[in-house]
Motif scaffolding. Structure first.
Motif, PDB file in Angstrom:
ATOM      1  N   ALA A  32       0.842  -1.204   0.000  1.00  0.00           N
ATOM      2  CA  ALA A  32       0.000   0.000   0.000  1.00  0.00           C
ATOM      3  C   ALA A  32       0.876   1.252   0.000  1.00  0.00           C
ATOM      4  CB  ALA A  32      -0.916  -0.003   1.222  1.00  0.00           C
ATOM      5  N   TRP A  33       1.944   1.200   0.785  1.00  0.00           N
ATOM      6  CA  TRP A  33       2.865   2.339   0.855  1.00  0.00           C
ATOM      7  C   TRP A  33       3.540   2.570  -0.506  1.00  0.00           C
ATOM      8  CZ3 TRP A  33       4.497   6.731   2.462  1.00  0.00           C
ATOM      9  CH2 TRP A  33       5.797   7.135   2.220  1.00  0.00           C
ATOM     10  N   ALA A  34       3.975   1.489  -1.147  1.00  0.00           N
ATOM     11  CA  ALA A  34       4.636   1.616  -2.451  1.00  0.00           C
ATOM     12  C   ALA A  34       3.695   2.305  -3.444  1.00  0.00           C
ATOM     13  CB  ALA A  34       5.041   0.241  -2.969  1.00  0.00           C
ATOM     14  N   ASN A  35       2.430   1.945  -3.404  1.00  0.00           N
ATOM     15  CA  ASN A  35       1.458   2.552  -4.312  1.00  0.00           C
ATOM     16  C   ASN A  35       1.236   4.026  -4.022  1.00  0.00           C
ATOM     17  OD1 ASN A  35      -0.166   1.080  -6.462  1.00  0.00           O
ATOM     18  ND2 ASN A  35       0.273  -0.469  -4.927  1.00  0.00           N
ATOM     19  N   PHE A  36       1.137   4.350  -2.754  1.00  0.00           N
ATOM     20  CA  PHE A  36       0.948   5.730  -2.334  1.00  0.00           C
ATOM     21  C   PHE A  36       2.156   6.579  -2.752  1.00  0.00           C
ATOM     22  CE2 PHE A  36       1.695   8.948   1.005  1.00  0.00           C
ATOM     23  CZ  PHE A  36       0.576   9.728   0.807  1.00  0.00           C
ATOM     24  N   ILE A  44      12.564   0.578 -22.467  1.00  0.00           N
ATOM     25  CA  ILE A  44      12.453   0.646 -21.006  1.00  0.00           C
ATOM     26  C   ILE A  44      13.648  -0.067 -20.367  1.00  0.00           C
ATOM     27  CG2 ILE A  44      11.067  -0.054 -19.000  1.00  0.00           C
ATOM     28  CD1 ILE A  44       8.573   0.311 -20.666  1.00  0.00           C
ATOM     29  N   ARG A  45      14.263   0.605 -19.391  1.00  0.00           N
ATOM     30  CA  ARG A  45      15.459   0.034 -18.773  1.00  0.00           C
ATOM     31  C   ARG A  45      15.177  -0.609 -17.423  1.00  0.00           C
ATOM     32  NH1 ARG A  45      16.686  -0.998 -22.470  1.00  0.00           N
ATOM     33  NH2 ARG A  45      17.724   0.110 -24.135  1.00  0.00           N
ATOM     34  N   SER A  46      14.103  -0.185 -16.749  1.00  0.00           N
ATOM     35  CA  SER A  46      13.871  -0.712 -15.405  1.00  0.00           C
ATOM     36  C   SER A  46      13.367  -2.152 -15.478  1.00  0.00           C
ATOM     37  CB  SER A  46      12.900   0.172 -14.640  1.00  0.00           C
ATOM     38  OG  SER A  46      11.764   0.461 -15.405  1.00  0.00           O
ATOM     39  N   ASN A  47      13.560  -2.854 -14.365  1.00  0.00           N
ATOM     40  CA  ASN A  47      13.216  -4.271 -14.292  1.00  0.00           C
ATOM     41  C   ASN A  47      12.255  -4.428 -13.118  1.00  0.00           C
ATOM     42  OD1 ASN A  47      13.679  -6.782 -15.499  1.00  0.00           O
ATOM     43  ND2 ASN A  47      15.897  -6.571 -15.360  1.00  0.00           N
ATOM     44  N   GLY A  48      11.890  -5.623 -12.729  1.00  0.00           N
ATOM     45  CA  GLY A  48      11.102  -5.805 -11.510  1.00  0.00           C
ATOM     46  C   GLY A  48       9.828  -4.989 -11.467  1.00  0.00           C
ATOM     47  N   TYR A  49       9.419  -4.570 -10.266  1.00  0.00           N
ATOM     48  CA  TYR A  49       8.154  -3.836 -10.102  1.00  0.00           C
ATOM     49  C   TYR A  49       8.179  -2.511 -10.837  1.00  0.00           C
ATOM     50  CZ  TYR A  49       7.606  -7.027  -6.175  1.00  0.00           C
ATOM     51  OH  TYR A  49       7.533  -8.140  -5.402  1.00  0.00           O
ATOM     52  N   SER A  50       9.346  -1.877 -10.870  1.00  0.00           N
ATOM     53  CA  SER A  50       9.388  -0.546 -11.475  1.00  0.00           C
ATOM     54  C   SER A  50       9.204  -0.607 -12.989  1.00  0.00           C
ATOM     55  CB  SER A  50      10.654   0.206 -11.094  1.00  0.00           C
ATOM     56  OG  SER A  50      11.751  -0.613 -11.225  1.00  0.00           O
ATOM     57  N   PHE A  51       9.386  -1.783 -13.574  1.00  0.00           N
ATOM     58  CA  PHE A  51       9.050  -1.938 -14.988  1.00  0.00           C
ATOM     59  C   PHE A  51       7.562  -1.655 -15.188  1.00  0.00           C
ATOM     60  CE2 PHE A  51       7.439  -4.679 -18.420  1.00  0.00           C
ATOM     61  CZ  PHE A  51       8.186  -4.197 -19.479  1.00  0.00           C
ATOM     62  N   GLN A  52       6.754  -2.162 -14.287  1.00  0.00           N
ATOM     63  CA  GLN A  52       5.290  -1.936 -14.371  1.00  0.00           C
ATOM     64  C   GLN A  52       4.978  -0.448 -14.204  1.00  0.00           C
ATOM     65  OE1 GLN A  52       3.972  -4.546 -15.296  1.00  0.00           O
ATOM     66  NE2 GLN A  52       4.837  -6.326 -14.258  1.00  0.00           N
ATOM     67  N   LEU A  59      14.795  -2.207  -3.937  1.00  0.00           N
ATOM     68  CA  LEU A  59      15.514  -0.933  -3.844  1.00  0.00           C
ATOM     69  C   LEU A  59      15.423  -0.162  -5.161  1.00  0.00           C
ATOM     70  CD1 LEU A  59      18.665  -2.010  -1.810  1.00  0.00           C
ATOM     71  CD2 LEU A  59      16.686  -0.705  -1.010  1.00  0.00           C
ATOM     72  N   GLU A  60      15.541  -0.912  -6.258  1.00  0.00           N
ATOM     73  CA  GLU A  60      15.398  -0.287  -7.579  1.00  0.00           C
ATOM     74  C   GLU A  60      14.034   0.410  -7.666  1.00  0.00           C
ATOM     75  OE1 GLU A  60      14.184  -2.783 -10.741  1.00  0.00           O
ATOM     76  OE2 GLU A  60      15.075  -1.579 -12.318  1.00  0.00           O
ATOM     77  N   SER A  61      13.008  -0.244  -7.126  1.00  0.00           N
ATOM     78  CA  SER A  61      11.652   0.306  -7.198  1.00  0.00           C
ATOM     79  C   SER A  61      11.498   1.586  -6.397  1.00  0.00           C
ATOM     80  CB  SER A  61      10.644  -0.723  -6.685  1.00  0.00           C
ATOM     81  OG  SER A  61      10.773  -1.903  -7.418  1.00  0.00           O
ATOM     82  N   ALA A  62      12.261   1.692  -5.309  1.00  0.00           N
ATOM     83  CA  ALA A  62      12.162   2.891  -4.484  1.00  0.00           C
ATOM     84  C   ALA A  62      12.793   4.096  -5.191  1.00  0.00           C
ATOM     85  CB  ALA A  62      12.841   2.649  -3.139  1.00  0.00           C
ATOM     86  N   ALA A  63      13.857   3.850  -5.949  1.00  0.00           N
ATOM     87  CA  ALA A  63      14.569   4.949  -6.611  1.00  0.00           C
ATOM     88  C   ALA A  63      13.919   5.352  -7.929  1.00  0.00           C
ATOM     89  CB  ALA A  63      16.024   4.531  -6.862  1.00  0.00           C
ATOM     90  N   MET A  64      13.266   4.391  -8.571  1.00  0.00           N
ATOM     91  CA  MET A  64      12.771   4.600  -9.930  1.00  0.00           C
ATOM     92  C   MET A  64      11.842   5.805 -10.118  1.00  0.00           C
ATOM     93  SD  MET A  64      12.828   3.716 -13.018  1.00  0.00           S
ATOM     94  CE  MET A  64      14.046   2.495 -12.514  1.00  0.00           C
ATOM     95  N   PRO A  65      10.837   6.016  -9.246  1.00  0.00           N
ATOM     96  CA  PRO A  65       9.944   7.148  -9.489  1.00  0.00           C
ATOM     97  C   PRO A  65      10.684   8.470  -9.587  1.00  0.00           C
ATOM     98  CG  PRO A  65       9.039   5.738  -7.803  1.00  0.00           C
ATOM     99  CD  PRO A  65      10.418   5.226  -8.088  1.00  0.00           C
TER     100      PRO A  65
END
Ligand SMILES: Nc1nc2c(ncn2[C@@H]2O[C@H](COP(=O)(O)OP(=O)(O)O)[C@@H](O)[C@H]2O)c(=O)[nH]1
Ligand SMILES: [Mg+2]
Length: 239
Positions: A142-146, A179-187, A224-230
């Protein structure tokens, strides 16, 4: 309307046949399945070949030589699906977390809403995350989405959703291959590019089920990649 479901697999021997069975029993006329396997040590790739031999008009397999992440697998699979004439491409995990039976509702919504993509969403009314998830896992999701929405202003309830139905034109418009990101941040990056093009994202509720067989492949590195991506996306960096 040719619909191709792209299913990335890494060690999903116990889940893939069930996923294929669920997909082939759907009331969708021109439905195809493209398995993208990264040379799974457990033999998922050979199993996928067997399924393809049994259902040659329905199941296809793309073999890659090594585990290279979810984003890379999807880029390869989506590119192949578009080359083969898919008009709608669906992203779905192999681990039975995503309810295949919702696909007709997703296709319906894609047609009636005029959206470029429909998300199978855990966070719209009627949707839910896995009951088995501990409170902290629910809180993290939920936090990641917010967090992602706050930074990128996507205006969707489930920004990290991995179950999605795309119009082929939208996939071409957002140039998935770059697109270069992988994992959740790809989405997340796919959604961000969609919004940037002025294309609408719609959502339909799903009940997300926890996997019962095999293990998750998502690592701390991916998180960690997902936290930095936005932030990278917002600052317009090439990532
Ligand atoms: N081809 C390929 N598939 C992957 C890779 N990583 C994960 N997957 C698949 O992507 C889907 C989602 O991964 P999963 O580990 O369940 O992630 P989680 O649900 O976030 O824990 C599953 O079908 C995995 O088998 C990868 O590096 N390559
Ligand atoms: Mg999973």
């Amino acid at each position: 309307m040719k619909v191709t479901v792209v299913v990335p697999t890494y060690d999903e021997r116990d889940n893939l046949p069930v996923a294929v069975e669920r997909l082939t029993s759907l009331p969708v006329s021109d439905l195809h399945i493209l398995v993208v396997d990264d040379n799974s040590p457990d033999g998922t790739g050979e199993l996928a070949d067997k399924l393809a031999a049994e259902l040659p008009d329905v199941v296809g397999v793309l073999h890659r030589t090594e585990k290279d992440g979810l984003g890379r697998a999807y880029i390869a699979g989506i590119t192949r699906a578009l080359d083969e004439g898919a008009e709608i491409v669906i992203q779905m995990d192999a681990d039975l977390s995503h309810p295949a039976e919702v696909i007709p509702a997703m296709l319906d919504k894609l047609e009636t809403s005029g959206a470029g993509v429909v998300l199978g969403s855990r966070y719209v009314p009627g949707g839910s995350t896995a009951e088995e998830w501990k409170w902290y896992r629910k809180a993290l999701s939920a936090w990641a989405n917010f967090y992602v929405n706050l930074i990128l202003r996507l205006g969707v309830k489930d920004a990290t959703a991995g179950f999605k139905a795309w119009q082929a034109d939208t996939l071409r418009a957002i140039d998935v291959a770059s697109i270069r990101s992988n994992g959740y941040s790809f989405q997340v990056e796919m959604n961000y590019r969609t919004i940037k093009k002025g294309i609408t994202i719609a959502e339909v509720p799903i009940r997300f089920e926890e996997r019962t067989k095999g293990a998750s492949k998502m690592s701390l590195k991916v998180q960690l990649e997902s936290a930095a991506m936005p932030w990278k996306l917002l600052l317009g960096r090439q990532v």
